[in-house]
Design a protein around this motif. Structure first.
Motif, PDB file in Angstrom:
ATOM      1  N   SER B  79      43.752  32.993  23.563  1.00  0.00           N
ATOM      2  CA  SER B  79      43.675  33.873  24.731  1.00  0.00           C
ATOM      3  C   SER B  79      43.329  33.085  25.981  1.00  0.00           C
ATOM      4  CB  SER B  79      42.620  34.951  24.525  1.00  0.00           C
ATOM      5  OG  SER B  79      42.872  35.669  23.350  1.00  0.00           O
ATOM      6  N   THR B  83      45.427  31.983  30.153  1.00  0.00           N
ATOM      7  CA  THR B  83      44.980  32.191  31.535  1.00  0.00           C
ATOM      8  C   THR B  83      45.072  30.918  32.368  1.00  0.00           C
ATOM      9  OG1 THR B  83      42.659  31.681  31.043  1.00  0.00           O
ATOM     10  CG2 THR B  83      43.332  33.965  30.801  1.00  0.00           C
ATOM     11  N   MET B  89      54.621  38.068  33.488  1.00  0.00           N
ATOM     12  CA  MET B  89      54.637  39.397  34.108  1.00  0.00           C
ATOM     13  C   MET B  89      54.032  39.416  35.508  1.00  0.00           C
ATOM     14  SD  MET B  89      51.862  40.918  31.487  1.00  0.00           S
ATOM     15  CE  MET B  89      50.862  39.697  30.654  1.00  0.00           C
ATOM     16  N   TYR B  90      53.273  38.365  35.874  1.00  0.00           N
ATOM     17  CA  TYR B  90      52.673  38.356  37.206  1.00  0.00           C
ATOM     18  C   TYR B  90      53.462  37.508  38.201  1.00  0.00           C
ATOM     19  CZ  TYR B  90      48.674  40.845  35.413  1.00  0.00           C
ATOM     20  OH  TYR B  90      47.870  41.813  34.875  1.00  0.00           O
ATOM     21  N   TYR B 121      50.844  36.352  25.203  1.00  0.00           N
ATOM     22  CA  TYR B 121      50.260  37.536  24.554  1.00  0.00           C
ATOM     23  C   TYR B 121      51.309  38.414  23.883  1.00  0.00           C
ATOM     24  CZ  TYR B 121      46.475  35.889  27.466  1.00  0.00           C
ATOM     25  OH  TYR B 121      45.535  35.100  28.066  1.00  0.00           O
ATOM     26  N   LEU B 339      52.020  53.356  43.122  1.00  0.00           N
ATOM     27  CA  LEU B 339      52.002  51.942  42.770  1.00  0.00           C
ATOM     28  C   LEU B 339      52.559  51.028  43.856  1.00  0.00           C
ATOM     29  CD1 LEU B 339      51.150  50.600  39.998  1.00  0.00           C
ATOM     30  CD2 LEU B 339      53.539  49.947  39.878  1.00  0.00           C
TER      31      LEU B 339
END
Lengths: 398, 548
Positions: B79, B83, B89-90, B121, B339
Motif C-alpha cells: 500500500s 503512494t 486515477m488521479y 490497488y 462534482l
C-alpha cells in the motif's frame, strides 16, 4: 474573540510548563524516599496540567465561536489539537496509574507539538465546500483523540526503552533511542527559530508558480535556505539572504517550498541544539535521561503502553477509517478512493493490528513491543507531516 | 486419534498443552515453563492435530498468526508503494499515461509504470493479498474460537496445584482453613461483580468472559466488509455515472434507464468575501479567491412512461433541491453529487451581416450552438450554415474538424446569397478570425454578441454493496470495543495441605487486576499475590514464545 482564543492558548502553553516543573520535583522526593511529599507534588502537577488543559479547551471553544467551525481545519489547528489530545490522554492514564514519570515525558511532548504548530500560519481560514460538514468535526476530532492516545502508548514505550536499554556501551538500540531524542530536539529547535524570527518580523517573498499551476507569491517567515521551484525573489526582497537551493519539482504539497525550508531549518537548529546539549552533558542524551526513570517498574510501563494502544486503537479506527469513509461517501461520492492520506491511515491501522497480533499471539512484550510503538507513532507523524509536504491530494491544506 | 489422558481422569485430544479438566501441564513445553502460557487455555486446535492431507496443510498455513501478520505486513508495504507516485486515477485522462510517468518522474516513473504500480490497488496481486487476508481471518478464527469456547464453557472449578502455582499471579497463605474465610471472600468477589462457583473447598471467580469473543466478533465484521467489497466486482450492484447539465436544461439521468429526469434551474458559484473580518488574512494568503459554495438548483422528475417502449416522457415533478458538495440529492437509492462545473459555456451567438462597401448593416441572425439551424433569412438575403465545428481544430491533414460536440471553440462556414449577386459568397468564422477564402466578398459576417450558460457536472451513484459494508463496519467496531475495553479475569482459590492458595489470570491489565485481588485479600487476611514474571523471564519467554 480570535484574540481571546490565542491568549487562552498561550496561558495553556505556559501552564503545561509549570506542571512539568512540579512533576519533575517529585523525582527528588522519590530519591529521598519521601513518598507522601512525592505523591502530593504529583497531585499538584496533575491539577496544574488539568488547568492547562481547560485553558486549551477555552482556546478551542472560543476559536470555534470566532471561525464558526471547529478549529481542526488546517495544519496549525490540527497539530495544536493533537497536542491537546495527548495531554488529555495523559490526564486519563494518570488517573489510572498515578505515575509522575508519565507526566515528565508526556508534557514535554505535548509542549513541543503545540510549539511546533506555530510553524504553520495561524490565521482562521474559511471552509471550502468539501469541508462544510459536521463530519469535519466528527472525523477529525475522533482521529486526533485516537492518535493522542496512541501517542501515550509511544511515550510509555519510550520510558520503557530509556529504562531498560543498556547505556554502558554503544549499540543499535542506543543509536535509535538517540535518534528519537534528536528528532524531538529538532522540533524544539524549529519552534525556537520561528519564535525568534517572528520577534524580528522577518519575511521574504517569492514569485512562483504553485502546484496547481497558478502564478502567485509565497512568503517565508524564515530566511530562505531553499527557494520555490523556479521562483524569484520579489523586487523589495532582492538583497535578502538566499536561496541557496531550489525545491525539487516533485514536492507538490500545498506551499511545499515553505514547508521544506522550515524542515531544513529544524534540522539545522535541532543539530545545533543537540550538539550544545551533548557537549554540556558529555553523554548520550538518552543516557542522561536514564536516571529520571531509575525507579520505574518496566513491567508497569509495558502495560501502560499496551493499555494505551488498546484504548486508542478502536478510537483511531473509528475516526480515521470508519467516520472517514462515511464522510467520503457523502462529500466525494465514494467511501474510499486511495488518496495518499487515506492509504497512510490504512497503513497505520494495519501496523497497529500487526502489533496487537504479535503481542497477543507471538509474545512480543517488553522491548520489541516498545520499538513497535515507536514505529507506529513515526507512521502517524509521517502521515501528518511528510504526506502533506510531498503529496498533493484531496487532503491538502496549508 | 491419539488421546492423552491426565492423572485427573480427563482425556484430552492430541496437541493439548494443558489438561482440559484440571489444567495440569501435559505437553513437555508447558511442563518446563515457569509461568504457563494460557493462550486458548492450552487447548488443542485443529491446526496442531492434523498434518497429513493437502487440506490440512492449507488449513495449517492460514491458521497461523505468523502467516496472518506477514500478510498484513506485505499489504502494508504494498500500500505504501502505491503512494510514491500518483495513481492512474488521479492523472488527467487526455494524455498518454506511460509517457506522463516518464516525463514527470524520469526513469523511476517509467519503472513504476512498467511494473504496473500506477494501478497498484487494482492489480491482481493486490486483490490476491486481500483475498489471502480474508481466508486467513476465516481459518484462524475458526481454528481458535471453537477450542477456546469449549474450554471456557467446560472449565472446572477445581484446578491442579501445579496449574495454580504456575500462574502469573499467585498467593499462598499457610496454616489456614479455606472454609473459615470462604463466605467472606465470596462476598468480596461478588461485590466486585465476579461470578463465583464453588466445588468443595475450591472456588472459581470469573468476570468479563465475553471480552474474549471480541477478536472473533471483529474478525466476522472484517470478513463481512471484505466480502462486501468483493461484491463491487458485479456491475449490477453498482451505478457510477456522470452527467453535465446546463442551466435551464432538462435531461434524463444516466443510469436510471430513463425513469428519472433532472432540470437545472441554475448553477451557482459563490466566493468568500475578501474583506471578511475573520477570514481576510487566510483569504489573502490563498491568493484572494476561496470558494464558498458550489450549488446546482434542480427539479427532479419521474417519467411515468419509462417502462413503455415508445411515447414521449410524461414527467411528474417529485421535488426541488439545491445540490451542494456534502449535500447530495437522494432519491430511490440513487444519489446525485455536485462534482464539477464549467462557467460561461457558449450557448448561442449573434452575427450581423454587413455590406463592406457601404458599411450598411443588413440585419442580425442568432445561431444556437447546440442545435443550429441551416438557413437564416434577412429580408431578401439568405445565410446558409454550410458547416459547423463546435470545438474547432485543424486535424493532422490540415482540414477543419471538431474535437467534440461541446461548443468550446466554435467555428462556422457561412454562405451568403444576396439579391444583388448571382454567386454566393463563402466566409469562414472562428473565434478571433474572419477568413474570406476568395478575398473578394462584398458581404461580411461579424460576431455581434454571445449568450453564455453555466454547466454543472453531477455524479450519479447507486450502490447496493453499502449495506454489507455498513453491517461489516458496525460488527467490526463492536468486536473491537468488546475485546479492548473489557477484560477477562479469573481467580482460582483452593485448599492445599499447608494452607490456601490463590492463582489468577487475565488477558490484560495485570497491575489493576493484582491491585483488585490484593484489596480483597487484605480484607480477609490472605497473603498478597505476587507477580511471578520479571524482566529476565520476559526475555526468556520471547525466545520460546514465538514457536507456533
Amino acid at each position: 474573540m480570535a484574540e481571546v482564543s490565542s491568549n487562552f492558548l498561550m496561558v495553556a502553553f505556559f501552564t503545561y510548563i509549570v506542571a512539568l516543573v512540579f512533576f519533575s520535583l517529585t523525582l527528588s522526593f522519590e530519591k529521598k524516599k519521601e513518598v507522601t511529599k512525592s505523591k502530593r507534588w504529583g497531585r499538584i502537577g496533575f491539577t496544574i496540567a488539568s488547568v492547562g488543559f481547560l485553558s486549551q479547551l477555552g482556546y478551542f471553544i472560543t476559536r470555534w465561536m470566532a471561525g464558526g467551525h471547529a478549529p481542526v481545519s488546517n495544519m496549525f489547528e490540527y497539530i495544536t489539537f493533537l497536542g491537546m489530545t495527548i495531554i488529555l490522554a495523559f490526564l486519563i492514564l494518570y488517573l489510572i496509574y498515578r505515575k509522575s514519570v508519565l507526566g515528565i515525558f508526556t508534557l514535554p511532548v505535548g509542549i513541543i507539538i503545540i510549539a511546533y504548530a506555530s510553524v504553520f500560519p495561524s490565521d482562521i481560514s474559511p471552509l471550502i465546500p468539501a469541508l462544510q460538514s459536521n463530519w469535519l468535526h466528527i472525523h477529525v476530532i475522533t482521529t486526533a483523540v485516537g492518535q493522542g492516545i496512541l501517542g501515550i502508548g509511544f511515550i510509555a514505550g519510550l520510558i520503557y526503552l530509556i529504562r531498560v536499554i543498556d547505556q554502558s556501551k554503544k549499540s543499535k538500540q542506543t543509536f535509535w533511542l538517540e535518534t528519537i531524542i534528536y528528532t524531538m530536539i529538532c522540533a524544539v529547535g524549529i519552534a525556537l527559530t520561528v519564535w525568534g524570527a517572528s520577534a524580528m518580523n522577518y519575511s521574504v517573498t517569492f514569485d512562483w508558480v504553485n502546484e496547481l499551476g497558478v502564478e502567485t507569491q509565497i512568503s517565508y517567515e524564515l530566511p530562505a535556505i531553499v527557494g520555490p521551484h523556479e521562483g524569484e525573489l520579489v523586487h523589495l526582497d532582492e538583497d535578502k539572504f538566499g536561496p541557496l537551493l531550489e525545491t525539487p519539482s516533485w514536492m507538490k504539497g500545498v506551499d511545499a517550498p515553505r514547508k521544506l525550508n522550515t524542515f531544513l531549518w529544524s534540522i539545522l537548529s535541532g543539530s545545533l541544539l543537540y550538539v550544545v546539549l551533548r557537549l554540556t552533558l558529555r553523554n548520550r542524551l538518552s543516557a542522561a535521561l536514564q536516571p529520571l526513570v531509575k525507579s520505574v517498574n518496566p513491567h508497569l510501563f509495558d502495560e501502560v503502553s499496551y493499555r494505551s494502544i488498546l484504548i486508542g486503537f478502536p478510537i483511531f479506527t473509528l475516526g480515521a477509517l470508519i467516520f472517514a469513509m462515511i464522510w467520503a461517501q457523502i462529500a466525494w461520492t465514494r467511501f474510499w478512493g486511495w488518496d495518499p492520506k487515506e492509504v497512510w491511515a490504512l497503513i497505520t491501522f494495519l501496523f497497529y493490528a500487526a502489533y496487537l497480533h504479535l503481542r497477543l499471539s507471538k509474545g512480543w512484550h517488553g522491548e520489541k513491543s516498545a520499538w513497535l510503538l515507536v514505529i507506529g507513532f513515526a507512521l502517524i507523524m509521517f502521515n501528518l507531516l511528510v504526506v502533506n509536504l510531498v503529496v498533493a491530494g484531496l487532503h491538502s491544506y496549508a | 486419534m491419539k488421546l492423552l489422558s491426565c492423572s485427573c481422569g480427563h482425556t484430552n485430544p492430541k496437541g493439548t498443552e494443558l489438561c482440559g479438566g484440571c489444567g495440569k501441564p501435559i505437553s513437555e513445553q508447558a511442563n518446563n515453563e515457569k509461568t504457563l502460557n494460557m493462550r486458548y487455555e492450552g487447548a488443542a486446535r485443529r491446526s496442531q492435530a492434523y498434518h497429513k492431507s493437502v487440506v490440512d496443510r492449507i488449513w495449517n498455513f492460514f491458521s497461523s498468526v505468523k502467516v496472518g501478520v506477514w500478510i498484513i505486513v506485505i499489504l502494508l508495504i504494498a500500500s505504501s508503494i502505491g503512494t510514491i507516485f500518483p495513481q492512474h486515477m488521479y492523472i488527467p485522462t487526455n494524455i498518454n499515461i506511460g509517457q506522463y510517468y516518464e516525463n514527470e518522474f524520469g526513469f523511476l516513473g517509467k519503472l513504476y509504470y512498467d511494473l504496473g504500480f500506477h494501478n497498484l490497488y487494482k492489480s491482481w496481486w493486490y486483490l490476491l493479498l486481500l483475498a489471502a487476508l480474508t481466508v486467513s481471518l476465516i481459518i484462524a478464527s475458526v481454528d481458535r474460537f471453537f477450542p477456546l469456547y469449549r474450554s471456557l464453557k467446560n472449565q472446572r472449578v477445581k484446578k491442579h496445584v501445579t496449574f495454580m502455582k504456575k500462574q502469573r499471579l499467585v498467593s499462598e497463605t499457610n496454616n489456614l482453613k479455606f472454609n473459615f474465610v470462604k463466605n467472606n471472600i465470596i462476598k468480596q468477589l461478588e461485590e466486585k461483580k465476579y461470578k463465583v462457583t464453588t466445588d468443595g473447598d475450591s472456588l472459581l471467580a470469573e468476570k468479563g468472559r465475553f471480552s474474549r469473543w471480541g477478536p472473533y466478533v471483529n474478525h466476522i465484521g472484517l470478513i463481512t466488509f471484505l466480502l462486501g467489497g468483493m461484491l463491487r466486482f458485479s456491475p449490477e450492484l453498482f451505478v457510477d455515472e456522470f452527467m453535465w447539465i446546463r442551466d435551464g436544461e432538462t435531461s434524463s439521468i444516466p443510469g436510471t434507464n430513463g425513469e428519472y429526469y433532472l432540470e437545472s434551474d441554475q448553477f451557482l458559484l459563490e466566493l468568500y468575501d475578501e474583506d471578511d473580518e475573520t477570514f481576510q488574512n487566510a483569504i489573502q494568503r490563498a491568493g484572494g479567491t476561496v470558494v464558498k459554495t458550489y450549488q446546482t438548483s434542480v427539479t427532479l422528475y419521474r417519467n411515468q412512461n419509462y417502462d413503455q417502449l415508445r411515447g414521449d416522457p410524461d414527467l411528474q415533478e417529485i421535488k426541488t433541491y439545491d445540490i451542494r458538495v456534502n449535500e447530495p440529492l437522494k432519491f430511490d437509492r440513487f444519489a446525485l453529487y455536485q462534482l464539477n462545473y464549467k462557467l460561461n459555456e457558449f450557448k448561442a451567438m449573434d452575427f450581423k451581416l454587413i455590406n463592406e462597401e457601404t458599411e450598411e448593416e443588413i440585419g442580425q441572425i442568432r445561431v444556437d450552438l447546440f442545435n443550429p439551424e441551416m438557413n437564416y433569412e434577412i429580408n431578401d438575403y439568405t445565410i446558409t450554415l454550410k458547416d459547423y465545428f463546435p470545438d474547432f481544430y485543424l486535424n493532422s491533414e490540415g482540414v477543419p474538424s471538431t474535437k467534440s460536440s461541446i461548443p468550446d471553440n466554435p467555428a462556422f462556414i457561412f454562405e451568403v446569397n444576396s439579391p444583388e449577386k448571382e454567386e454566393s459568397e463563402v466566409s469562414f468564422l472562428s473565434i478571433g478570425s474572419n477568413f474570406d477564402p476568395n478575398e473578394s466578398n462584398t458581404y461580411i459576417i461579424r460576431l455581434a454578441g454571445v449568450d453564455m450558460n453555466h454547466v454543472s457536472g453531477l455524479t450519479v451513484r447507486k450502490d447496493f454493496t453499502l449495506p454489507f459494508l455498513v453491517v461489516g463496519g458496525v460488527i467490526f467496531m463492536i468486536g473491537l470495543v468488546q475485546g479492548s475495553y473489557w477484560t477477562h479475569r479469573r481467580i482460582w482459590i483452593r485448599q492445599e495441605a499447608e494452607g490456601v492458595i490463590i492463582a489468577a489470570h487475565t488477558n490484560k491489565n495485570w497491575f489493576g487486576f493484582a491491585r483488585e485481588i490484593n484489596g480483597m485479600a487484605e480484607k480477609v487476611n490472605l497473603s498478597q499475590v505476587t507477580d511471578q514474571t520479571n524482566i529476565n523471564e520476559e526475555k526468556e519467554r520471547e525466545k520460546y514464545g514465538g514457536s507456533e
